[in-house]
Design a protein around this motif. Structure first.
Motif, PDB file in Angstrom:
ATOM      1  N   ILE A   1       3.107  35.348  24.326  1.00  0.00           N
ATOM      2  CA  ILE A   1       4.205  34.060  24.432  1.00  0.00           C
ATOM      3  C   ILE A   1       3.073  33.186  25.297  1.00  0.00           C
ATOM      4  O   ILE A   1       2.343  33.396  26.105  1.00  0.00           O
ATOM      5  CB  ILE A   1       5.055  34.161  25.294  1.00  0.00           C
TER       6      ILE A   1
ATOM      7  N   ILE B   1       8.761  41.031  22.180  1.00  0.00           N
ATOM      8  CA  ILE B   1       7.990  39.780  22.602  1.00  0.00           C
ATOM      9  C   ILE B   1       6.602  40.272  22.363  1.00  0.00           C
ATOM     10  O   ILE B   1       6.350  41.048  23.472  1.00  0.00           O
ATOM     11  CB  ILE B   1       8.310  38.724  23.331  1.00  0.00           C
TER      12      ILE B   1
ATOM     13  N   ASN C   1       4.075  28.760  21.743  1.00  0.00           N
ATOM     14  CA  ASN C   1       4.424  29.619  20.655  1.00  0.00           C
ATOM     15  C   ASN C   1       4.847  30.909  21.343  1.00  0.00           C
ATOM     16  O   ASN C   1       4.771  31.166  22.711  1.00  0.00           O
ATOM     17  CB  ASN C   1       3.046  29.852  20.102  1.00  0.00           C
ATOM     18  N   ILE C   2       5.658  31.731  20.724  1.00  0.00           N
ATOM     19  CA  ILE C   2       6.426  32.898  20.828  1.00  0.00           C
ATOM     20  C   ILE C   2       6.077  33.694  19.514  1.00  0.00           C
ATOM     21  O   ILE C   2       6.421  33.261  18.407  1.00  0.00           O
ATOM     22  CB  ILE C   2       7.561  32.819  21.091  1.00  0.00           C
TER      23      ILE C   2
ATOM     24  N   TYR D   1       6.971  37.453  17.944  1.00  0.00           N
ATOM     25  CA  TYR D   1       8.021  38.839  18.060  1.00  0.00           C
ATOM     26  C   TYR D   1       7.678  39.729  16.986  1.00  0.00           C
ATOM     27  O   TYR D   1       6.913  39.628  16.055  1.00  0.00           O
ATOM     28  CB  TYR D   1       9.412  38.312  17.652  1.00  0.00           C
TER      29      TYR D   1
ATOM     30  N   TRP E   1      11.964  24.642  22.177  1.00  0.00           N
ATOM     31  CA  TRP E   1      11.568  25.936  22.844  1.00  0.00           C
ATOM     32  C   TRP E   1      12.818  26.856  23.124  1.00  0.00           C
ATOM     33  O   TRP E   1      12.823  28.015  22.969  1.00  0.00           O
ATOM     34  CB  TRP E   1      10.672  25.773  24.154  1.00  0.00           C
TER      35      TRP E   1
ATOM     36  N   TYR F   1      14.702  42.392  22.279  1.00  0.00           N
ATOM     37  CA  TYR F   1      16.072  41.552  21.796  1.00  0.00           C
ATOM     38  C   TYR F   1      16.735  42.411  20.738  1.00  0.00           C
ATOM     39  O   TYR F   1      16.170  43.083  19.742  1.00  0.00           O
ATOM     40  CB  TYR F   1      15.313  40.365  21.217  1.00  0.00           C
TER      41      TYR F   1
ATOM     42  N   GLU G   1       6.221  34.661  13.998  1.00  0.00           N
ATOM     43  CA  GLU G   1       5.902  33.924  15.155  1.00  0.00           C
ATOM     44  C   GLU G   1       6.165  32.299  14.987  1.00  0.00           C
ATOM     45  O   GLU G   1       6.328  31.966  13.776  1.00  0.00           O
ATOM     46  CB  GLU G   1       4.358  33.900  15.285  1.00  0.00           C
TER      47      GLU G   1
ATOM     48  N   SER H   1      13.218  30.851  21.728  1.00  0.00           N
ATOM     49  CA  SER H   1      12.884  31.779  22.595  1.00  0.00           C
ATOM     50  C   SER H   1      14.069  32.208  23.570  1.00  0.00           C
ATOM     51  O   SER H   1      13.958  33.434  24.479  1.00  0.00           O
ATOM     52  CB  SER H   1      11.774  31.107  23.771  1.00  0.00           C
ATOM     53  N   GLN H   2      14.956  31.587  23.718  1.00  0.00           N
ATOM     54  CA  GLN H   2      16.140  31.862  24.450  1.00  0.00           C
ATOM     55  C   GLN H   2      17.486  32.513  23.702  1.00  0.00           C
ATOM     56  O   GLN H   2      17.746  31.977  22.729  1.00  0.00           O
ATOM     57  CB  GLN H   2      16.721  30.727  25.505  1.00  0.00           C
TER      58      GLN H   2
ATOM     59  N   PRO I   1       4.408  29.787  27.004  1.00  0.00           N
ATOM     60  CA  PRO I   1       5.435  28.936  27.011  1.00  0.00           C
ATOM     61  C   PRO I   1       5.404  27.586  26.637  1.00  0.00           C
ATOM     62  O   PRO I   1       4.446  26.740  26.932  1.00  0.00           O
ATOM     63  CB  PRO I   1       5.735  28.825  28.767  1.00  0.00           C
TER      64      PRO I   1
END
Length: 128
Positions: free
Chosen positions: A63, A60, A68-69, A71, A21, A47, A83, A25-26, A65
């Motif tokens: 999302i 994003i 999945n995320i 963009y 994750w 981003y 994704e 995501s970070q 948490p």
């Protein structure tokens, strides 16, 4: 030319869900494998991804948490995104990383090769 959606899936071995994750995501995780540098405009949640002298911006758009995320590149059509989805396999307990992306039909193979090389870098960074 219209872009086609494609899905690819990678077994991520003993990587933990939280470590994966972080990588998808970070800012610090994404800059380890996805781009040379990643920054985020806190006020607009935009981003900026940098590769050499080239930059692209994404937001994003979805999302969940630890799961999945999704963009969307700001310079792409509204319905085009990429994704990352994490899933734990029931039998083995291994994590998988599923990627959904879009590419023009004649560039799809190159896009898949690029994702494969980037995921190999992620695995190397995670020690998988």
């Amino acid at each position: 030319m219209l872009q086609e959606k494609f899905h690819i899936e990678f077994l991520m071995g003993n990587a933990t869900q939280s470590s994966l994750w972080r990588m998808i995501s970070q800012i610090d995780g994404l800059s380890e494998w996805f781009a040379d540098d990643v920054t985020m405009d806190e006020t607009e949640s935009i981003y900026t991804f940098t590769w050499g002298k080239s930059q692209s911006q994404a937001e994003i758009i979805q999302i969940k948490p630890q799961t999945n995320i999704r963009y969307r590149w700001l310079d792409d059509d509204e319905d085009v995104y990429f994704e990352f989805r994490l899933r734990k396999l029931d039998l083995s307990g291994e994590m998988t990383l599923e990627i959904t992306d879009f590419a023009e039909p004649d560039e799809k193979g190159d896009s898949i090769i690029l994702w494969e090389s980037q995921i190999e870098e992620m695995k190397r960074r995670l020690g998988v």
